[in-house]
Design a protein around this motif. Structure first.
Motif, PDB file in Angstrom:
ATOM      1  N   ARG A 191       9.925  -4.582   5.207  1.00  0.00           N
ATOM      2  CA  ARG A 191       8.685  -4.135   5.206  1.00  0.00           C
ATOM      3  C   ARG A 191       8.301  -2.563   4.423  1.00  0.00           C
ATOM      4  NH1 ARG A 191       6.615  -5.177  11.280  1.00  0.00           N
ATOM      5  NH2 ARG A 191       7.458  -7.492  11.213  1.00  0.00           N
ATOM      6  N   VAL A 192       9.284  -2.048   3.915  1.00  0.00           N
ATOM      7  CA  VAL A 192       8.937  -0.828   3.439  1.00  0.00           C
ATOM      8  C   VAL A 192       9.925  -0.824   2.028  1.00  0.00           C
ATOM      9  CG1 VAL A 192       9.645   1.682   3.346  1.00  0.00           C
ATOM     10  CG2 VAL A 192       9.044   0.450   5.571  1.00  0.00           C
ATOM     11  N   VAL A 193       9.039  -0.120   0.953  1.00  0.00           N
ATOM     12  CA  VAL A 193       9.931  -0.036  -0.377  1.00  0.00           C
ATOM     13  C   VAL A 193       9.906   1.506  -0.806  1.00  0.00           C
ATOM     14  CG1 VAL A 193       9.846  -0.458  -2.937  1.00  0.00           C
ATOM     15  CG2 VAL A 193       8.808  -2.419  -1.094  1.00  0.00           C
ATOM     16  N   LEU A 197       0.735  -1.260   0.030  1.00  0.00           N
ATOM     17  CA  LEU A 197      -0.022  -0.016  -0.035  1.00  0.00           C
ATOM     18  C   LEU A 197       0.988   1.266   0.040  1.00  0.00           C
ATOM     19  CD1 LEU A 197      -2.594  -0.808   2.743  1.00  0.00           C
ATOM     20  CD2 LEU A 197      -2.898  -0.938   0.294  1.00  0.00           C
ATOM     21  N   THR A 198       0.516   2.211  -0.700  1.00  0.00           N
ATOM     22  CA  THR A 198       1.267   3.600  -0.734  1.00  0.00           C
ATOM     23  C   THR A 198       1.126   4.117   0.460  1.00  0.00           C
ATOM     24  OG1 THR A 198       0.864   3.739  -3.054  1.00  0.00           O
ATOM     25  CG2 THR A 198       1.646   5.861  -1.673  1.00  0.00           C
ATOM     26  N   ALA A 199       2.138   4.521   1.480  1.00  0.00           N
ATOM     27  CA  ALA A 199       1.802   5.118   2.587  1.00  0.00           C
ATOM     28  C   ALA A 199       2.175   6.551   2.698  1.00  0.00           C
ATOM     29  CB  ALA A 199       2.758   4.483   3.710  1.00  0.00           C
ATOM     30  N   ASP A 200       2.799   7.284   1.454  1.00  0.00           N
ATOM     31  CA  ASP A 200       3.272   8.394   1.628  1.00  0.00           C
ATOM     32  C   ASP A 200       3.764   8.872  -0.097  1.00  0.00           C
ATOM     33  OD1 ASP A 200       4.112  10.892   2.443  1.00  0.00           O
ATOM     34  OD2 ASP A 200       6.108  10.285   1.780  1.00  0.00           O
ATOM     35  N   ALA A 236       7.167  16.590 -14.238  1.00  0.00           N
ATOM     36  CA  ALA A 236       7.025  16.326 -12.958  1.00  0.00           C
ATOM     37  C   ALA A 236       7.679  15.019 -12.156  1.00  0.00           C
ATOM     38  CB  ALA A 236       5.327  15.973 -12.331  1.00  0.00           C
ATOM     39  N   SER A 237       8.020  15.060 -11.067  1.00  0.00           N
ATOM     40  CA  SER A 237       8.614  13.929 -10.154  1.00  0.00           C
ATOM     41  C   SER A 237       7.979  13.591  -8.992  1.00  0.00           C
ATOM     42  CB  SER A 237      10.026  14.230 -10.083  1.00  0.00           C
ATOM     43  OG  SER A 237      10.312  15.425  -9.285  1.00  0.00           O
ATOM     44  N   ALA A 238       8.232  12.429  -8.563  1.00  0.00           N
ATOM     45  CA  ALA A 238       7.501  11.951  -7.508  1.00  0.00           C
ATOM     46  C   ALA A 238       8.486  10.960  -6.643  1.00  0.00           C
ATOM     47  CB  ALA A 238       6.419  11.314  -7.517  1.00  0.00           C
ATOM     48  N   ARG A 239       8.303  10.992  -5.252  1.00  0.00           N
ATOM     49  CA  ARG A 239       8.882   9.886  -4.469  1.00  0.00           C
ATOM     50  C   ARG A 239       7.607   9.385  -3.623  1.00  0.00           C
ATOM     51  NH1 ARG A 239      14.073   9.771  -4.608  1.00  0.00           N
ATOM     52  NH2 ARG A 239      14.462   8.419  -2.573  1.00  0.00           N
ATOM     53  N   CYS A 240       7.793   8.237  -3.241  1.00  0.00           N
ATOM     54  CA  CYS A 240       6.624   7.349  -2.529  1.00  0.00           C
ATOM     55  C   CYS A 240       7.257   6.323  -1.533  1.00  0.00           C
ATOM     56  CB  CYS A 240       5.605   6.832  -3.357  1.00  0.00           C
ATOM     57  SG  CYS A 240       5.907   5.310  -4.012  1.00  0.00           S
ATOM     58  N   THR A 241       6.709   6.017  -0.587  1.00  0.00           N
ATOM     59  CA  THR A 241       6.909   5.075   0.462  1.00  0.00           C
ATOM     60  C   THR A 241       5.868   3.902   0.326  1.00  0.00           C
ATOM     61  OG1 THR A 241       7.831   6.612   2.016  1.00  0.00           O
ATOM     62  CG2 THR A 241       7.429   4.250   2.841  1.00  0.00           C
ATOM     63  N   GLN A 242       6.164   2.843   0.171  1.00  0.00           N
ATOM     64  CA  GLN A 242       5.228   1.454   0.086  1.00  0.00           C
ATOM     65  C   GLN A 242       5.558   0.641   1.373  1.00  0.00           C
ATOM     66  OE1 GLN A 242       3.304   1.807  -2.342  1.00  0.00           O
ATOM     67  NE2 GLN A 242       4.229   2.395  -4.407  1.00  0.00           N
TER      68      GLN A 242
END
Length: 141
Positions: free
Chosen positions: A112-114, A83-86, A128-134
């Motif tokens: 536990r985190v990607v 799940l996307t957390a951030d 645009a650019s993005a970062r996320c925590t899964q």
């Protein structure tokens, strides 16, 4: 952890209703912690500014999130999902109706985190650019 042996999510469209089908995303590449998708943005997904139609920022963020999710998916074991957390998105210029290309990649995979990153291009220009925590979830019997 072995990489996912299931078909890439972009290889066959999911059953309707699904955002992938609604927006008509195209999977270009998906393997080894990387995913590339394209979307033909139309004026219906834009707001009209004096300079012309500008693709809604939420649509841009959704495309980037989908590319990062596709990259993450390639590193999941059969008993895992995520799940996307951030999600953080930076808009460098206006996206206009036309083909948008999102290139997502896994930066770091832990148990536990990607952590993922992505860039969105239009006509070769960075839009645009993005970062996320899964957050990785495992099936428990």
């Amino acid at each position: 952890m072995s990489p996912r042996s299931r078909k890439p999510w972009g290889e066959f469209p999911p059953p309707d209703p699904h955002v992938w089908n609604t927006l008509r995303y195209r999977g270009v590449e998906q393997a080894d912690g990387r995913a590339v998708i394209e979307w033909d943005a139309t004026p219906e997904y834009s707001f009209h500014a004096p300079s012309g139609p500008i693709v809604h920022g939420g649509m841009v963020a959704a495309l980037l999130d989908t590319a990062m999710g596709g990259a993450c998916w390639t590193l999941m074991a059969e008993d895992e999902d995520f799940l996307t957390a951030d999600l953080r998105t930076e808009f460098h210029r206006s996206a206009r109706p036309g083909t948008l290309r999102a290139e997502g990649r896994v930066v770091q995979r832990n148990r536990r985190v990607v952590f993922c990153a992505a860039e969105l291009y239009q006509d070769g220009e960075l839009v645009a650019s993005a970062r996320c925590t899964q957050i990785v979830r495992r099936d428990t019997p």
